[in-house]
Design a protein around this motif. Structure first.
Motif, PDB file in Angstrom:
ATOM      1  N   LEU A   1       0.808  -1.223   0.000  1.00 10.83           N
ATOM      2  CA  LEU A   1       0.000   0.000   0.000  1.00 10.83           C
ATOM      3  C   LEU A   1       0.837   1.268   0.000  1.00 10.83           C
ATOM      4  O   LEU A   1       0.400   2.291   0.510  1.00 10.83           O
ATOM      5  CB  LEU A   1      -0.964   0.025   1.196  1.00 10.83           C
ATOM      6  CG  LEU A   1      -1.934  -1.141   1.321  1.00 10.83           C
ATOM      7  CD1 LEU A   1      -2.829  -0.938   2.528  1.00 10.83           C
ATOM      8  CD2 LEU A   1      -2.770  -1.309   0.078  1.00 10.83           C
TER       9      LEU A   1
ATOM     10  N   LEU B   1       1.069  -2.943  -6.009  1.00  8.97           N
ATOM     11  CA  LEU B   1      -0.318  -3.252  -6.388  1.00  8.97           C
ATOM     12  C   LEU B   1      -0.803  -4.505  -5.676  1.00  8.97           C
ATOM     13  O   LEU B   1      -1.974  -4.623  -5.335  1.00  8.97           O
ATOM     14  CB  LEU B   1      -0.419  -3.496  -7.904  1.00  8.97           C
ATOM     15  CG  LEU B   1      -0.302  -2.302  -8.842  1.00  8.97           C
ATOM     16  CD1 LEU B   1      -0.392  -2.781 -10.282  1.00  8.97           C
ATOM     17  CD2 LEU B   1      -1.380  -1.276  -8.578  1.00  8.97           C
ATOM     18  N   ALA B   2       0.075  -5.471  -5.498  1.00  7.81           N
ATOM     19  CA  ALA B   2      -0.246  -6.750  -4.875  1.00  7.81           C
ATOM     20  C   ALA B   2       1.077  -7.335  -4.381  1.00  7.81           C
ATOM     21  O   ALA B   2       2.136  -6.799  -4.712  1.00  7.81           O
ATOM     22  CB  ALA B   2      -0.911  -7.668  -5.900  1.00  7.81           C
TER      23      ALA B   2
ATOM     24  N   SER C   1     -15.824   4.689  -0.660  1.00  5.81           N
ATOM     25  CA  SER C   1     -16.092   4.386   0.745  1.00  5.81           C
ATOM     26  C   SER C   1     -14.788   4.192   1.508  1.00  5.81           C
ATOM     27  O   SER C   1     -14.797   4.028   2.716  1.00  5.81           O
ATOM     28  CB  SER C   1     -16.951   3.123   0.862  1.00  5.81           C
ATOM     29  OG  SER C   1     -16.290   2.033   0.266  1.00  5.81           O
ATOM     30  N   TYR C   2     -13.667   4.220   0.814  1.00  5.03           N
ATOM     31  CA  TYR C   2     -12.379   4.082   1.495  1.00  5.03           C
ATOM     32  C   TYR C   2     -12.081   5.362   2.276  1.00  5.03           C
ATOM     33  O   TYR C   2     -12.386   6.457   1.815  1.00  5.03           O
ATOM     34  CB  TYR C   2     -11.267   3.813   0.467  1.00  5.03           C
ATOM     35  CG  TYR C   2      -9.979   3.357   1.118  1.00  5.03           C
ATOM     36  CD1 TYR C   2      -9.826   2.052   1.519  1.00  5.03           C
ATOM     37  CD2 TYR C   2      -8.958   4.250   1.367  1.00  5.03           C
ATOM     38  CE1 TYR C   2      -8.667   1.628   2.139  1.00  5.03           C
ATOM     39  CE2 TYR C   2      -7.792   3.844   1.988  1.00  5.03           C
ATOM     40  CZ  TYR C   2      -7.653   2.531   2.369  1.00  5.03           C
ATOM     41  OH  TYR C   2      -6.511   2.120   2.996  1.00  5.03           O
TER      42      TYR C   2
ATOM     43  N   VAL D   1      -3.804   2.941  -2.894  1.00  2.44           N
ATOM     44  CA  VAL D   1      -4.663   1.771  -2.741  1.00  2.44           C
ATOM     45  C   VAL D   1      -5.549   1.580  -3.961  1.00  2.44           C
ATOM     46  O   VAL D   1      -5.948   2.537  -4.610  1.00  2.44           O
ATOM     47  CB  VAL D   1      -5.582   1.884  -1.495  1.00  2.44           C
ATOM     48  CG1 VAL D   1      -4.788   2.002  -0.235  1.00  2.44           C
ATOM     49  CG2 VAL D   1      -6.532   3.044  -1.622  1.00  2.44           C
ATOM     50  N   GLY D   2      -5.828   0.333  -4.246  1.00  2.00           N
ATOM     51  CA  GLY D   2      -6.835   0.003  -5.238  1.00  2.00           C
ATOM     52  C   GLY D   2      -8.136  -0.191  -4.499  1.00  2.00           C
ATOM     53  O   GLY D   2      -8.174  -0.898  -3.504  1.00  2.00           O
ATOM     54  N   THR D   3      -9.193   0.453  -4.969  1.00  2.00           N
ATOM     55  CA  THR D   3     -10.455   0.328  -4.248  1.00  2.00           C
ATOM     56  C   THR D   3     -11.623   0.656  -5.167  1.00  2.00           C
ATOM     57  O   THR D   3     -11.448   0.909  -6.349  1.00  2.00           O
ATOM     58  CB  THR D   3     -10.465   1.257  -3.006  1.00  2.00           C
ATOM     59  OG1 THR D   3     -11.652   1.010  -2.264  1.00  2.00           O
ATOM     60  CG2 THR D   3     -10.417   2.714  -3.405  1.00  2.00           C
ATOM     61  N   HIS D   4     -12.829   0.629  -4.562  1.00  2.00           N
ATOM     62  CA  HIS D   4     -14.018   1.030  -5.304  1.00  2.00           C
ATOM     63  C   HIS D   4     -14.085   2.545  -5.388  1.00  2.00           C
ATOM     64  O   HIS D   4     -13.771   3.244  -4.430  1.00  2.00           O
ATOM     65  CB  HIS D   4     -15.265   0.517  -4.598  1.00  2.00           C
ATOM     66  CG  HIS D   4     -15.688  -0.820  -5.086  1.00  2.00           C
ATOM     67  ND1 HIS D   4     -16.454  -0.986  -6.203  1.00  2.00           N
ATOM     68  CD2 HIS D   4     -15.440  -2.057  -4.620  1.00  2.00           C
ATOM     69  CE1 HIS D   4     -16.666  -2.275  -6.411  1.00  2.00           C
ATOM     70  NE2 HIS D   4     -16.053  -2.951  -5.465  1.00  2.00           N
TER      71      HIS D   4
ATOM     72  N   GLN E   1     -13.812   0.669 -10.277  1.00  2.00           N
ATOM     73  CA  GLN E   1     -12.593   0.456  -9.500  1.00  2.00           C
ATOM     74  C   GLN E   1     -11.456   1.247 -10.103  1.00  2.00           C
ATOM     75  O   GLN E   1     -11.348   1.356 -11.317  1.00  2.00           O
ATOM     76  CB  GLN E   1     -12.208  -1.027  -9.510  1.00  2.00           C
ATOM     77  CG  GLN E   1     -13.203  -1.914  -8.814  1.00  2.00           C
ATOM     78  CD  GLN E   1     -12.924  -3.374  -9.055  1.00  2.00           C
ATOM     79  OE1 GLN E   1     -11.896  -3.726  -9.600  1.00  2.00           O
ATOM     80  NE2 GLN E   1     -13.845  -4.221  -8.653  1.00  2.00           N
TER      81      GLN E   1
END
Lengths: 109, 210
Positions: free
Chosen positions: B76, B89-90, B148-149, B162-165, B170
């Protein structure tokens, strides 16, 4: 909304980022050709449907896009722990039967 | 040098079109209000490379550091050196962003440094996504409406990514400066995100920078 701890990202995320992917810890038969139809059918199609603790595979679809395992209580929907693929769960039905353990990291309130 | 066929995906004599080419952002420069709470700039046609490998392997981590000049960031986070940035990313995947036109050289340098024995992947995804930079005092409020993050600085400090909605789709949110945030947007969602940002920024005033 559930808060689920992603063991790869290392933090709690909203449930909308995740996708469930069924029961965890299902080993593929080492020699599929040697399986009976019943064994192969069990492997492919038949899953546990317990009332209580269930070890499941989840995907952090909107975040790191990695799979991990979660131990979920199917009555309360409480997620008791999450752990990486290849690791063993701390919270199991056997462990709970022997002693009342404190919740591991990754538990949701 | 690995045996992979590496070629220049966008030769320099060809003009590229960013995913927001049709939006005509260049024509909107200077037309927003001077006191806009949100300023948007498309960092278009940068070189985006997705890098995969085993971070625990010192020859991979060391090779990446040597080739990019940036150490592999931990979960992150985002590491930057000048115009080059490397983002987690991962657990086995990073996004390397280099200035426009340098992606071919960057990929070759990575492959030369990492050699042919190591198990890794470098993929040029420059054509598949774009980078939008938002700055201004109201950016955080815009983000709060869209995702919502938790984007509060205590939870989302500078250097986090961060990857998020986001807005029912996304993307990747990167916090690069106190009032500066970047969005890594997929090509096919760029128009939708642009439309969303215009609507969400309307109440604060939106200005487009070149």
């Amino acid at each position: 909304m559930l808060h689920i701890f992603c063991p790869h990202c290392g933090e709690l995320r909203g449930e909308e980022e995740f996708a469930p992917a069924g029961q965890a810890h299902i080993p593929r038969p080492l020699d599929p050709a040697a399986c009976t139809d019943e064994e192969w059918g069990d492997y492919l199609f038949f899953r546990d449907n317990p009332r209580g603790l269930h070890h499941e595979l989840w995907l952090h679809a909107a975040g790191c896009r990695k799979y991990f395992n979660a131990t979920r209580h199917t009555i309360s929907y409480e997620i008791l722990e999450t752990y990486k693929i290849g690791e063993k769960p701390d919270v199991t039905a056997e462990a709970q039967a022997s002693e009342k353990k404190p919740l591991a990291q990754g538990a949701t309130a | 040098m690995s045996a992979v066929n590496v070629y220049e995906q966008r030769p320099s004599h060809l003009d590229g079109q960013s995913p927001l080419h049709h939006a005509g952002l260049a024509e909107l420069v200077g037309k927003g209000s001077a006191s806009a709470g949100i300023r948007l700039r498309e960092r278009k046609l940068l070189g985006h490379l997705v890098l995969r490998g085993d971070a625990r392997d010192p020859s991979f981590a060391g090779g990446v550091h040597k080739a990019c000049g940036v150490e592999l960031p931990v979960a992150l986070t985002l590491a930057a050196a000048g115009e080059t940035s490397l983002q987690w990313l991962a657990p086995d995947e990073w996004l390397l962003i280099v200035p426009q036109g340098e992606e071919f050289a960057a990929e070759q340098r990575l492959r030369d440094t990492l050699g042919s024995e190591l198990h890794y992947a470098v993929v040029n995804v420059s054509g598949g996504q774009t980078l939008l930079e938002l700055s201004g005092e109201n950016v955080r409020e815009l983000l709060m409406k869209s995702t919502s993050y938790d984007v509060h600085p205590s939870q989302f400090p500078v250097g986090k990514a961060v990857g998020t909605h986001f807005a029912k789709t996304q993307l990747v949110i990167r916090h690069t400066g106190e009032d500066t945030w970047q969005l890594v947007v997929r090509r096919s969602f760029a128009d939708y995100i642009w439309a969303w940002l215009q609507d969400a920024a309307a109440e604060y005033g939106l200005a487009v920078d070149a």
